[in-house]
Enzyme design. Sequence first.
Site, mmCIF file in Angstrom:
data_model
loop_
_atom_site.group_PDB
_atom_site.id
_atom_site.type_symbol
_atom_site.label_atom_id
_atom_site.label_comp_id
_atom_site.label_asym_id
_atom_site.label_seq_id
_atom_site.Cartn_x
_atom_site.Cartn_y
_atom_site.Cartn_z
ATOM 1 N N GLY A 12 31.693 -0.717 -47.359
ATOM 2 C CA GLY A 12 33.044 -1.256 -47.244
ATOM 3 C C GLY A 12 34.025 -0.770 -48.295
ATOM 4 O O GLY A 12 35.031 -1.432 -48.566
ATOM 5 N N SER A 13 33.800 0.406 -48.869
ATOM 6 C CA SER A 13 34.732 0.863 -49.912
ATOM 7 C C SER A 13 36.108 1.191 -49.333
ATOM 8 O O SER A 13 37.130 0.988 -50.007
ATOM 9 C CB SER A 13 34.163 2.052 -50.691
ATOM 10 O OG SER A 13 34.120 3.218 -49.899
ATOM 11 N N ASN A 14 36.189 1.672 -48.110
ATOM 12 C CA ASN A 14 37.495 1.903 -47.491
ATOM 13 C C ASN A 14 38.216 0.578 -47.219
ATOM 14 O O ASN A 14 39.429 0.475 -47.417
ATOM 15 C CB ASN A 14 37.346 2.722 -46.206
ATOM 16 C CG ASN A 14 37.243 4.217 -46.497
ATOM 17 O OD1 ASN A 14 38.217 4.830 -46.915
ATOM 18 N ND2 ASN A 14 36.053 4.779 -46.317
ATOM 19 N N ARG A 65 25.180 -2.588 -24.974
ATOM 20 C CA ARG A 65 26.426 -2.340 -25.704
ATOM 21 C C ARG A 65 27.539 -3.221 -25.159
ATOM 22 O O ARG A 65 28.384 -3.707 -25.905
ATOM 23 C CB ARG A 65 26.825 -0.862 -25.566
ATOM 24 C CG ARG A 65 25.940 0.058 -26.377
ATOM 25 C CD ARG A 65 26.448 1.489 -26.335
ATOM 26 N NE ARG A 65 25.487 2.384 -26.969
ATOM 27 C CZ ARG A 65 25.497 2.697 -28.266
ATOM 28 N NH1 ARG A 65 26.423 2.237 -29.065
ATOM 29 N NH2 ARG A 65 24.571 3.489 -28.761
ATOM 30 N N ILE A 92 29.094 2.934 -31.660
ATOM 31 C CA ILE A 92 29.970 3.487 -30.627
ATOM 32 C C ILE A 92 30.451 2.336 -29.733
ATOM 33 O O ILE A 92 29.660 1.466 -29.353
ATOM 34 C CB ILE A 92 29.225 4.552 -29.796
ATOM 35 C CG1 ILE A 92 28.854 5.737 -30.693
ATOM 36 C CG2 ILE A 92 30.077 5.004 -28.618
ATOM 37 C CD1 ILE A 92 27.966 6.769 -30.020
ATOM 38 N N LEU A 93 31.739 2.318 -29.429
ATOM 39 C CA LEU A 93 32.347 1.218 -28.680
ATOM 40 C C LEU A 93 32.554 1.614 -27.212
ATOM 41 O O LEU A 93 32.905 2.760 -26.917
ATOM 42 C CB LEU A 93 33.679 0.847 -29.334
ATOM 43 C CG LEU A 93 33.496 0.340 -30.778
ATOM 44 C CD1 LEU A 93 34.793 0.415 -31.561
ATOM 45 C CD2 LEU A 93 32.940 -1.085 -30.773
ATOM 46 N N HIS A 109 37.332 9.074 -40.096
ATOM 47 C CA HIS A 109 36.168 9.914 -39.820
ATOM 48 C C HIS A 109 36.080 10.990 -40.905
ATOM 49 O O HIS A 109 37.069 11.701 -41.149
ATOM 50 C CB HIS A 109 36.307 10.552 -38.435
ATOM 51 C CG HIS A 109 35.151 11.431 -38.096
ATOM 52 N ND1 HIS A 109 33.935 10.908 -37.694
ATOM 53 C CD2 HIS A 109 34.994 12.769 -38.148
ATOM 54 C CE1 HIS A 109 33.091 11.913 -37.497
ATOM 55 N NE2 HIS A 109 33.705 13.048 -37.771
ATOM 56 N N LEU A 144 34.566 9.704 -28.244
ATOM 57 C CA LEU A 144 34.221 9.548 -29.658
ATOM 58 C C LEU A 144 34.945 10.564 -30.548
ATOM 59 O O LEU A 144 34.845 11.777 -30.319
ATOM 60 C CB LEU A 144 32.704 9.735 -29.788
ATOM 61 C CG LEU A 144 32.061 9.365 -31.123
ATOM 62 C CD1 LEU A 144 32.172 7.876 -31.369
ATOM 63 C CD2 LEU A 144 30.613 9.805 -31.145
HETATM 64 N N1 NHR Z 1 33.932 4.305 -30.359
HETATM 65 C C1 NHR Z 1 34.709 5.009 -29.533
HETATM 66 N N2 NHR Z 1 34.662 4.703 -28.233
HETATM 67 N N3 NHR Z 1 35.514 6.020 -29.938
HETATM 68 C C2 NHR Z 1 35.538 6.366 -31.233
HETATM 69 O O1 NHR Z 1 36.331 7.334 -31.622
HETATM 70 C C3 NHR Z 1 34.715 5.668 -32.173
HETATM 71 C C4 NHR Z 1 33.919 4.626 -31.672
HETATM 72 C C5 NHR Z 1 33.063 3.916 -32.542
HETATM 73 C C6 NHR Z 1 32.969 4.268 -33.858
HETATM 74 C C7 NHR Z 1 33.483 5.782 -35.756
HETATM 75 C C8 NHR Z 1 32.678 7.093 -35.702
HETATM 76 C C9 NHR Z 1 32.897 7.997 -36.865
HETATM 77 O O2 NHR Z 1 33.953 7.965 -37.505
HETATM 78 C C10 NHR Z 1 33.724 5.326 -34.350
HETATM 79 C C11 NHR Z 1 34.618 6.021 -33.524
HETATM 80 C C12 NHR Z 1 29.202 5.755 -34.981
HETATM 81 C C13 NHR Z 1 28.617 6.801 -34.294
HETATM 82 C C14 NHR Z 1 27.213 6.696 -33.750
HETATM 83 O O3 NHR Z 1 26.674 7.652 -33.219
HETATM 84 C C15 NHR Z 1 29.370 7.930 -34.093
HETATM 85 C C16 NHR Z 1 30.674 8.015 -34.555
HETATM 86 C C17 NHR Z 1 31.261 6.944 -35.244
HETATM 87 C C18 NHR Z 1 30.506 5.822 -35.457
HETATM 88 N N4 NHR Z 1 26.582 5.490 -33.809
HETATM 89 C C19 NHR Z 1 25.237 5.207 -33.314
HETATM 90 C C20 NHR Z 1 25.305 4.450 -31.981
HETATM 91 O O4 NHR Z 1 24.366 4.640 -31.183
HETATM 92 C C21 NHR Z 1 24.453 4.347 -34.260
HETATM 93 C C22 NHR Z 1 24.277 4.963 -35.597
HETATM 94 C C23 NHR Z 1 23.819 3.960 -36.646
HETATM 95 O O5 NHR Z 1 23.719 2.745 -36.388
HETATM 96 O O6 NHR Z 1 23.584 4.408 -37.786
HETATM 97 O O7 NHR Z 1 26.236 3.648 -31.768
HETATM 98 O O8 NHR Z 1 32.027 8.847 -37.143
HETATM 99 C C1 GAR Z 2 33.022 6.666 -45.100
HETATM 100 O O1 GAR Z 2 32.819 7.931 -45.654
HETATM 101 C C2 GAR Z 2 33.543 6.788 -43.688
HETATM 102 O O2 GAR Z 2 34.438 7.840 -43.511
HETATM 103 C C3 GAR Z 2 32.269 7.053 -42.948
HETATM 104 O O3 GAR Z 2 31.276 6.272 -43.561
HETATM 105 C C4 GAR Z 2 31.681 5.963 -44.890
HETATM 106 C C5 GAR Z 2 31.807 4.479 -45.008
HETATM 107 O O4 GAR Z 2 32.018 4.126 -46.333
HETATM 108 N N1 GAR Z 2 32.379 6.702 -41.575
HETATM 109 C C6 GAR Z 2 31.582 7.186 -40.658
HETATM 110 O O5 GAR Z 2 30.755 8.049 -40.911
HETATM 111 C C7 GAR Z 2 31.746 6.583 -39.296
HETATM 112 N N2 GAR Z 2 30.725 7.057 -38.461
HETATM 113 P P1 GAR Z 2 32.578 2.691 -46.706
HETATM 114 O O6 GAR Z 2 31.738 1.655 -45.957
HETATM 115 O O7 GAR Z 2 32.342 2.583 -48.190
HETATM 116 O O8 GAR Z 2 34.017 2.630 -46.341
#
Ligand code: NHR
Ligand code: GAR
Length: 206
Positions: A12-14, A65, A92-93, A109, A144
């Site tokens: 949660g640093s962001n 999901r 992923i949402l 990201h 995504l």
């Molecule tokens: N959802 C949608 N529909 N669109 C985006 O642009 C999203 C999103 C959900 C999250 C953040 C994203 C990133 O910045 C984000 C953007 C999780 C995964 C992932 O593969 C990929 C990208 C991002 C966040 N998650 C796995 C899953 O199956 C689980 C991984 C884990 O729990 O460690 O959901 O990178």
């Molecule tokens: C940050 O580097 C952010 O950009 C990245 O995870 C870190 C979270 O740090 N996000 C992703 O990779 C999303 N898939 P934080 O919890 O300290 O903010």
Amino acid sequence: MKNIVILISGRGSNMQAIVRAAKAEGWPCRIAAVISNRADAEGLAFAAQQGIATEVVVSKDFPSREAFDAQLQATIDRFAPDLVVLAGFMRILTPGFVEHYAGRMLNIHPSLLPSFPGLATHRQALAAGVKVHGVTVHFVTAELDHGPIVAQATVPVLPGDTEDTLAGRVLVEEHVLYPKAVRWYVEGRLSIDNGVVHIADAAQPA
Ligand code: NHR
Ligand code: GAR
């Protein structure tokens, strides 16, 4: 006064950078809640200390999901958000969830999109041998890491970098960029035209 709900999965640093900037700079907004999909997210303690409402919706407890997203949406909407901020949120949402918050959900990201969507972005950057890397704030769409880009910042990739050193260099920029982008949203300065974000000038004080 705009309501903001921040979603986290870990450190949660962001989220902390946004909470601190909002307070220090007196943004016209209220951080209404910080919500995590993991009960052990370290960021929850900081939010609680700041007097911010915290909620946990444990993603792994749901059969699908869609079921998780329905519960997450109901939890978020109790706080009537004008903006939902993904800050290291790792699930992923689903398209229906994303549609519900269309134009009012941001993500950070850790790469220069459209390069390196998905996970392990610093590893992807090192493997590709890019000499410049960075971070992107974008609106969230169903595809995504492909939503309209609000802001980006770059860092050099240096000889001898590891995933950790590179991630650390990017994180410093994240903590500057994300508060700046969220502030623009709160000030009503962002618009999207054909997938391109425009940033209006700041209003002049009267
Ligand atoms: N959802 C949608 N529909 N669109 C985006 O642009 C999203 C999103 C959900 C999250 C953040 C994203 C990133 O910045 C984000 C953007 C999780 C995964 C992932 O593969 C990929 C990208 C991002 C966040 N998650 C796995 C899953 O199956 C689980 C991984 C884990 O729990 O460690 O959901 O990178
Ligand atoms: C940050 O580097 C952010 O950009 C990245 O995870 C870190 C979270 O740090 N996000 C992703 O990779 C999303 N898939 P934080 O919890 O300290 O903010």
